[in-house]
Design an enzyme around this catalytic site. Sequence first.
Site: not given
Length: 271
Positions: A123-124, A141
């Site tokens: 994520h991200d 992440g």
Amino acid sequence: MAQTEIHPTAIVASGAELGQGVKIGPFCTIGPKVVLDDGVTLVSHVAVDGRTQLGAGVKLFPFCTVGLEPQDLKYKGEETETVIGPRTQIREHASIHRGTVTGTGITRIGADCLLMATVHVAHDCVLGDGVIISNNVALGGHVEIGDRAVIGGNAAALQFVRIGAGAMIGGLTGVTRDVIPYARVFGTRAELLGLNLIGLRRRGLDKAQVQAINAAYKFLFTGPGVFAERVAQVRETYAGDAYVQEILAFIATPSKHGILTNVAGAGDDEG
């Protein structure tokens, strides 16, 4: 105009937007908030979900997943995003997770990238254009990777690590600190091997330009005095060199883990 093709075993949710010439192969599943731009190809057994956009000409190979929920215990189903740039290829069993509200809210992969089999993008993460990531690489992440960086097989990057444009990370390397642009890095505990001189030449730089950047690198990481003083001196000495200034700007950007400064060699074994 090219016709859209959807295999009868594929499941495309109501609300999904499909461009011209999209090809969706057997046993693919497409969520209701997915946007597939013109010419996207899903070979087979691909899952795309969440608020996800695949740019024109993106190709996803069997058993890869894009835009699914992040592996983050803080995630509570918020509507976050995944964006993949044009012509990027995602190979077999790769996984790319959507962003989180505690991060930027978006996972973004640039144009013309190649993510090989079983790569994981958490994520991200933000990947620039032309990035190549070899098999079995794991990105934690919030990792950021600059344009045209190359990551070798089975490497791993700790969450919040930054890898600069044109850097080359060797296979089996664990990256726990930020890697400056155009560096070569290798080792279980990553160490600097010098600059990616071949990559610089492929950008069209002449011998004198490459030598100047290499000299600045050597002074930064092996010169006398403390690192901050060397940075200041290089900034003045190479004020007109855009590549050196790019490296210095990267160093000056706030960092969660600090800049990788461990030097394994002299940095000129390619030169």
